[in-house]
Design a protein around this motif. Sequence first.
Motif, PDB file in Angstrom:
ATOM      1  N   ASN A  82       0.816  -1.212   0.000  1.00 11.49           N
ATOM      2  CA  ASN A  82       0.000   0.000   0.000  1.00 11.49           C
ATOM      3  C   ASN A  82       0.850   1.262   0.000  1.00 11.49           C
ATOM      4  O   ASN A  82       0.346   2.369   0.114  1.00 11.49           O
ATOM      5  N   SER A  83       2.182   1.083  -0.111  1.00 12.45           N
ATOM      6  CA  SER A  83       3.084   2.236  -0.080  1.00 12.45           C
ATOM      7  C   SER A  83       3.103   2.928  -1.431  1.00 12.45           C
ATOM      8  O   SER A  83       3.144   2.284  -2.477  1.00 12.45           O
ATOM      9  N   SER A  84       3.077   4.246  -1.418  1.00  9.98           N
ATOM     10  CA  SER A  84       3.175   5.006  -2.664  1.00  9.98           C
ATOM     11  C   SER A  84       4.622   5.115  -3.129  1.00  9.98           C
ATOM     12  O   SER A  84       4.894   5.644  -4.199  1.00  9.98           O
ATOM     13  N   ASP A  85       5.570   4.647  -2.300  1.00 15.28           N
ATOM     14  CA  ASP A  85       6.987   4.676  -2.668  1.00 15.28           C
ATOM     15  C   ASP A  85       7.467   3.333  -3.193  1.00 15.28           C
ATOM     16  O   ASP A  85       8.658   3.057  -3.231  1.00 15.28           O
ATOM     17  N   GLY A  86       6.525   2.480  -3.608  1.00 15.61           N
ATOM     18  CA  GLY A  86       6.886   1.118  -3.958  1.00 15.61           C
ATOM     19  C   GLY A  86       7.411   0.918  -5.358  1.00 15.61           C
ATOM     20  O   GLY A  86       7.766  -0.195  -5.726  1.00 15.61           O
ATOM     21  N   TRP A  87       7.464   1.983  -6.199  1.00 15.28           N
ATOM     22  CA  TRP A  87       7.964   1.824  -7.565  1.00 15.28           C
ATOM     23  C   TRP A  87       9.477   1.712  -7.561  1.00 15.28           C
ATOM     24  O   TRP A  87      10.168   2.560  -7.019  1.00 15.28           O
ATOM     25  N   SER A  88      10.000   0.670  -8.189  1.00 14.96           N
ATOM     26  CA  SER A  88      11.454   0.497  -8.312  1.00 14.96           C
ATOM     27  C   SER A  88      11.812   0.250  -9.770  1.00 14.96           C
ATOM     28  O   SER A  88      10.997  -0.236 -10.558  1.00 14.96           O
ATOM     29  N   ILE A  89      13.054   0.595 -10.143  1.00 14.94           N
ATOM     30  CA  ILE A  89      13.498   0.508 -11.527  1.00 14.94           C
ATOM     31  C   ILE A  89      13.969  -0.910 -11.850  1.00 14.94           C
ATOM     32  O   ILE A  89      14.743  -1.501 -11.103  1.00 14.94           O
ATOM     33  N   VAL A  90      13.510  -1.449 -12.994  1.00 10.54           N
ATOM     34  CA  VAL A  90      13.959  -2.751 -13.474  1.00 10.54           C
ATOM     35  C   VAL A  90      15.037  -2.567 -14.544  1.00 10.54           C
ATOM     36  O   VAL A  90      16.081  -3.192 -14.497  1.00 10.54           O
ATOM     37  N   TRP A  91      14.785  -1.708 -15.547  1.00  5.07           N
ATOM     38  CA  TRP A  91      15.799  -1.352 -16.549  1.00  5.07           C
ATOM     39  C   TRP A  91      15.430   0.006 -17.139  1.00  5.07           C
ATOM     40  O   TRP A  91      14.313   0.502 -16.967  1.00  5.07           O
ATOM     41  N   SER A  92      16.378   0.610 -17.835  1.00  6.53           N
ATOM     42  CA  SER A  92      16.116   1.901 -18.463  1.00  6.53           C
ATOM     43  C   SER A  92      16.985   2.066 -19.704  1.00  6.53           C
ATOM     44  O   SER A  92      18.048   1.454 -19.829  1.00  6.53           O
ATOM     45  N   ILE A  93      16.529   2.883 -20.660  1.00  8.14           N
ATOM     46  CA  ILE A  93      17.296   3.276 -21.840  1.00  8.14           C
ATOM     47  C   ILE A  93      17.104   4.770 -22.074  1.00  8.14           C
ATOM     48  O   ILE A  93      15.987   5.268 -21.943  1.00  8.14           O
TER      49      ILE A  93
END
Length: 752
Positions: free
Chosen positions: A260-271
């Motif tokens: 339920n945390s709004s800070d739960g987004w984490s990065i998997v990969w990026s370009i």
Amino acid sequence: MAMLLFLLFSLKLIPISVLSQSIRNITIGSSLSAGTNNNSWMSSPNGDFAFGFIKLEQEDTNDFLLSIWYAKIPDKTIVWYANTDTPASNGSILELTSDGLVLTDPSGEQLWKTEGLDGRVSRVILNDSGNFVLMDDNFANVWETFDNPTDTLLPTQISRRESLSFFFKMMVILSMYSVNLPSGYVNDNYYSSGTFDSNASSSGTQLVFDMYGGMYILRENNEKFNLSEEIRVSTTQYYLRETLNFDGVFTLYQHPKNSNSSDGWSIVWSIPDNICTYSVHNADFVQGCAEDELSNNNTDIYDFEVLIDIDWPFSDYVLQKPFTEENCRQSCMEDCMCSVAIFRFGDSCWKKKMPLSNGRVDPGLNGSKVFMKVRKYNSSLLPPPTIVIKNRRSTLILVGSVLFGSSAFINLVLIGLICLSTSYVFVYKKKLRRVNQRDYAVETNLRCFAYEELEETTNGFDKELGRGGFGVVYEGVINIGSTTRVAVKKLNNFLLQEVEKEFKNELNVIGLTHHKNLVHVIGFCEAESERLLVFEYMSNGTLASLLFNGEKPCWKLRRQIAFGIAKGLLYLHEECTTQIIHCDIKPQNILLDDYYNARISDFGLSKLLNMNQSKTNTVIRGTKGYVAPEWFKNMPITSKVDVYSYGVLLLEIISCRRNVEVELENEEKAILTDWAYDCYKDGNLDALVENDKEALEDMKNFVKLVIIGIWCVQEDPNIRPTIRKVTQMLEGVVEVQVPPCPSPITIQYSLY
């Protein structure tokens, strides 16, 4: 048994029942008002997504955004939005009509609508994937958010060439580039997938985000070109989204479904994996990558020199419009990348960055103001004072007084230090003389490499890319903020004097040039008898390898390459401060970058002319088959020799065959320039391209290119057009006239 069948049938009906509940009240004529107690119009069957109005977070506004968001996450992460340019004020109305969705403000003014549906809409659905769909009476999709993405893609979303959003350019590659607002001026792309393929069956058709977090381009032959790492994220445990962030980085995020945390987004990969390395070429992305001197008050460090009607045509990176003169000055002052800003037409601000090249006075700018950023005088920025020994006599007096006033031990120490200092001064002066003796008529933006560094870069010069009369080119890898492939040209050292001349000539020529159709030089090395040049790596090799190694490249690509070469030559002949004649235009000296743009290379045989010169006399230069006849006649050499070589090259591009093929059974075809004219004269141009379907379907341009090629290979240089005229004919600005016969004796020149 009956009970079992009933249960199974009931289970099959559950999704339909839930779906019905989610769209039960959304019929034609239904509406939603922004600012009501319930701003959500509908939810997906699983409750993961909601569609409706979200209030913008700014404290001083009461505006709303028509959006789709994650309904079970506290911060309501938005995945699609409709009216970002025209936020909806409190009381705005969203209505479902047979023409689709219509959003109006309280006064009835239209803010946004779905286009081109022409009364076909009868129902709406928000499905579990987050796709909001408008359907017709037959339940066929007539409009959906997955085909109209904004800054986010969701799992299972497929984006086609014609449906990608503003930040993507999808032809046969995937590119990301920045757009300057409000002018809409598009900068060069800062990321590309590099998936260009001249083979139509390998062209990209779809960008796919699969349900496990993978992203790939699907080609027409169903081949997948992966853009992301090989990963598998569980969609039962995580929400996934791919978002283009404000800094230009395209990122896959995951969020635990049970959190339920709004800070739960984490990065998997990026370009790109490091946007700072791309900001060197695109100054919009400077956050976290800016120069150290960027401060909140740059006016303490810099001021502007104001000039009139001066321009550097090839250094633009931002157009800001409409802008005032003061806006233009302030924008350049606050931008660490900006070296010059030019204010034109009363509302346009062109920002330019280093290296500034091809500067000139241009009265055609009609009084435009140039703001050139210069450093203010500031003692804290000056280097420490240098002690200067004025003359030998005063030095001896100083040394003598010190020696006689000190102990013997100190005297010895001082004598030793003086000897070391003196030897250092002599060595330094010697090195300084050597540096000053070098003929670097270039802007000093080239990197000086040590020989050992380039030896390591090329792994001991083990991978050869190509070779010519003056040297061999090797592949290497250097680190300039990121790992970068380069081409290292090692000049032959069997004739040091000639190599030295070649090296300095090429260094001078390339250092003075800056154009998208020329190969860019990164640096050089001058170590004892070794001379090397470091170029940007051209991933698609030479034009020769594209034209002469099997299947013909597509006609459109060949036309594009022909245009690019002409524009590069126009720059060399007429737009450089110092006019340049290349003298060796041929397919081996035309390289192709990631996007198959033509890039002229190998300026080692170039002949430099001052602006007040138009001709020169010199020994024969060039490669047999491409050499203009005047080389053999002791005639003055002008830029028309490049036009002749371009004509030969153009005919090679059209026919995809070499200019001289003496092994052919039909001798009439041996010399391409003669055969091309015969085909044109006899009305048999089909033979020239051997039934190339694409070229023959574009007969108007095909014939035009052949005629231009024939004009270029005229024996008399006075009949030959300039490269500017050639470019105008290619672009259709100048009408192409019927050409005369090039020459009855062209064969003996072409076989040189």
